[in-house]
Design an enzyme around this catalytic site. Sequence first.
Site, PDB file in Angstrom:
ATOM      1  N   HIS A   1      -8.053 -22.512 -34.210  1.00 10.35           N
ATOM      2  CA  HIS A   1      -7.940 -21.069 -34.465  1.00 10.35           C
ATOM      3  C   HIS A   1      -6.491 -20.585 -34.492  1.00 10.35           C
ATOM      4  O   HIS A   1      -5.933 -20.300 -33.421  1.00 10.35           O
ATOM      5  CB  HIS A   1      -8.656 -20.308 -33.354  1.00 10.35           C
ATOM      6  CG  HIS A   1     -10.143 -20.396 -33.414  1.00 10.35           C
ATOM      7  ND1 HIS A   1     -10.918 -19.494 -34.094  1.00 10.35           N
ATOM      8  CD2 HIS A   1     -11.012 -21.301 -32.884  1.00 10.35           C
ATOM      9  CE1 HIS A   1     -12.203 -19.817 -33.982  1.00 10.35           C
ATOM     10  NE2 HIS A   1     -12.285 -20.919 -33.250  1.00 10.35           N
TER      11      HIS A   1
ATOM     12  N   CYS B   1     -12.790 -22.318 -38.406  1.00 10.60           N
ATOM     13  CA  CYS B   1     -13.887 -22.721 -37.519  1.00 10.60           C
ATOM     14  C   CYS B   1     -15.231 -22.550 -38.225  1.00 10.60           C
ATOM     15  O   CYS B   1     -15.528 -23.274 -39.159  1.00 10.60           O
ATOM     16  CB  CYS B   1     -13.812 -21.935 -36.204  1.00 10.60           C
ATOM     17  SG  CYS B   1     -14.808 -22.657 -34.905  1.00 10.60           S
TER      18      CYS B   1
ATOM     19  N   GLU C   1      -5.495 -17.663 -35.339  1.00  9.41           N
ATOM     20  CA  GLU C   1      -5.453 -16.257 -34.895  1.00  9.41           C
ATOM     21  C   GLU C   1      -5.513 -16.137 -33.368  1.00  9.41           C
ATOM     22  O   GLU C   1      -5.224 -15.085 -32.823  1.00  9.41           O
ATOM     23  CB  GLU C   1      -6.577 -15.457 -35.567  1.00  9.41           C
ATOM     24  CG  GLU C   1      -7.966 -15.615 -34.972  1.00  9.41           C
ATOM     25  CD  GLU C   1      -8.669 -16.911 -35.347  1.00  9.41           C
ATOM     26  OE1 GLU C   1      -8.055 -17.749 -36.042  1.00  9.41           O
ATOM     27  OE2 GLU C   1      -9.834 -17.092 -34.925  1.00  9.41           O
TER      28      GLU C   1
END
Lengths: 78, 250
Positions: free
Chosen positions: B216, B91, B218
């Site tokens: 993302h 990002c 994560e």
Amino acid sequence: MLKAKIIVRYKEGVDDPEGKTIKHALNLLGFEDVEDVKVAKYYEIKLSKGDENEVEEIIRKLLVNPVIHDYEVRVERI
Amino acid sequence: MKVAILQMEGTNCEEESFIAFRDSGFEPEYVHINLLKPGDLEKYNVLFIPGGFSAGDYVRAGAIFAARLKAKIWKDLKNFVDEGKIVMGVCNGFQVLIELGLLPAVDGISDEPQAALMVNDSNKFECRWTYLRRENDTIFTSKVPEVITLPVAHAEGKFVAPNKILEKIEEQKQVVFRYVKPDGSKADYPWNPNGSMNDIAAITNPQGNVLGIMPHPERAFFWYQHPDWTRKKREKGDGSLIFKSLIKYS
């Protein structure tokens, strides 16, 4: 002292979503003749010692991504 | 595998990222840019630039973070990449890698950006789950199936590049993920959340050791982070497969 006035705008042909949104809003407000809006960023930078070269370096190192931006710069001694 | 997770004013995905690396078998450490000195990167195998709003996204998203890294450790960074060590930006981290010229780097690392991640076509912050098709084989995706879902959350994620650069990116098989519709076919809005050219969501450099990705991984590390967890059985979140691929490579 030196004051640099810098305008950073999108290059011709690069989409300007913010401009489009503002155009749409103006049309809705009754300004039906508004055909296009372009948005740019304006920086005023004061330098205590530097010269035009430093201004160019500032622009190149941070203010502009040459892939999408053009810029105009005006330098005044104050 | 020691991982440096870079922090700066405004990064905000470092904790999830730390957990993702740790639980995948890496040894992550936080490194704040203010404390970073030349030579510090040497002991790490992976440099990770997390998502967030570094320096408030002022000027352009990622521009200030990139300029500060360049001023501090540009030589070290170039060596890190040239040695084949891993660099990964998610990002805001992807935006930083583009501004640095570490991506797409079609003819090697460039001192000027060769592409941009600009304001989304919608002129809005787009926060949604996206479907991603894995395109080319990389060290980041060896365990990743053909289509996965990951969330995006950004206002400036539209990948643009001059035609010549874009052609080279495709030619050199640098695209890692493309936004697609749920059935895997070509995306339009909102499946492509930002208007990215060629529906690009993630790319690597030609050597394949630098990855930039807008969605993302994560944030989809555990199975219960997926919105369809009651309907679809998973053992792990889709994002964890990227970390798993990377640890396997090491």
